[in-house]
Scaffold this motif. Structure first.
Motif, PDB file in Angstrom:
ATOM      1  N   LYS A  31       0.842  -1.200   0.000  1.00 39.35           N
ATOM      2  CA  LYS A  31       0.000   0.000   0.000  1.00 39.35           C
ATOM      3  C   LYS A  31       0.880   1.253   0.000  1.00 39.35           C
ATOM      4  O   LYS A  31       0.627   2.191  -0.756  1.00 39.35           O
ATOM      5  N   LEU A  32       1.911   1.250   0.849  1.00 42.68           N
ATOM      6  CA  LEU A  32       2.828   2.395   0.883  1.00 42.68           C
ATOM      7  C   LEU A  32       3.504   2.597  -0.472  1.00 42.68           C
ATOM      8  O   LEU A  32       3.629   3.732  -0.946  1.00 42.68           O
ATOM      9  N   LEU A  33       3.920   1.498  -1.088  1.00 39.87           N
ATOM     10  CA  LEU A  33       4.523   1.578  -2.426  1.00 39.87           C
ATOM     11  C   LEU A  33       3.531   2.131  -3.439  1.00 39.87           C
ATOM     12  O   LEU A  33       3.880   2.956  -4.289  1.00 39.87           O
ATOM     13  N   GLY A  34       2.312   1.635  -3.358  1.00 37.56           N
ATOM     14  CA  GLY A  34       1.280   2.098  -4.283  1.00 37.56           C
ATOM     15  C   GLY A  34       1.006   3.578  -4.137  1.00 37.56           C
ATOM     16  O   GLY A  34       0.832   4.286  -5.131  1.00 37.56           O
ATOM     17  N   LEU A  35       0.974   4.073  -2.895  1.00 37.92           N
ATOM     18  CA  LEU A  35       0.751   5.502  -2.678  1.00 37.92           C
ATOM     19  C   LEU A  35       1.934   6.332  -3.184  1.00 37.92           C
ATOM     20  O   LEU A  35       1.742   7.413  -3.754  1.00 37.92           O
ATOM     21  N   TRP A  36       3.136   5.809  -2.989  1.00 34.12           N
ATOM     22  CA  TRP A  36       4.329   6.487  -3.498  1.00 34.12           C
ATOM     23  C   TRP A  36       4.279   6.564  -5.023  1.00 34.12           C
ATOM     24  O   TRP A  36       4.489   7.626  -5.617  1.00 34.12           O
TER      25      TRP A  36
END
Length: 105
Positions: A31-36
């Protein structure tokens, strides 16, 4: 129950607990990667959240991290290199583990 049975059950419980934490950490990392990545692509708010979900789902395609790396490399083609994505994956995993650890403490 014998001492051996107790130890075996404790080991099984720890293994299951560790596997659950690993799954949660990987999902949080994705999720963090996706938001980045969404930010790099210019997505905001609901569009960023929706994109992050596609990254989470991409991790279910194949064992390991290659499916997430491949998706992000395709989507971010020309914006960042695979090495940058790998570094960000490692950073996000560290952050996810810290967040999960804080929740379970």
């Amino acid at each position: 129950m014998t001492t051996f049975d107790d130890r075996e059950k404790a080991f099984e419980n720890k293994f299951a607990h560790d596997a659950e934490l690993r799954f949660k950490a990987e999902a949080r990392r994705n999720k963090l990667l996706g938001l980045w990545a969404a930010d790099l692509l210019g997505h905001r708010d609901e569009a960023a959240e929706a994109y992050a979900q596609t990254v989470i789902l991409a991790d279910l395609e194949l064992p390991g991290d290659s499916d997430v790396l491949d998706k992000l490399a395709r989507d971010l083609d020309g914006r960042v290199t695979r090495d940058v994505i790998r570094d960000k994956m490692a950073d996000c995993m560290r952050q996810a583990v810290e967040e999960i650890s804080a929740q379970t403490s």
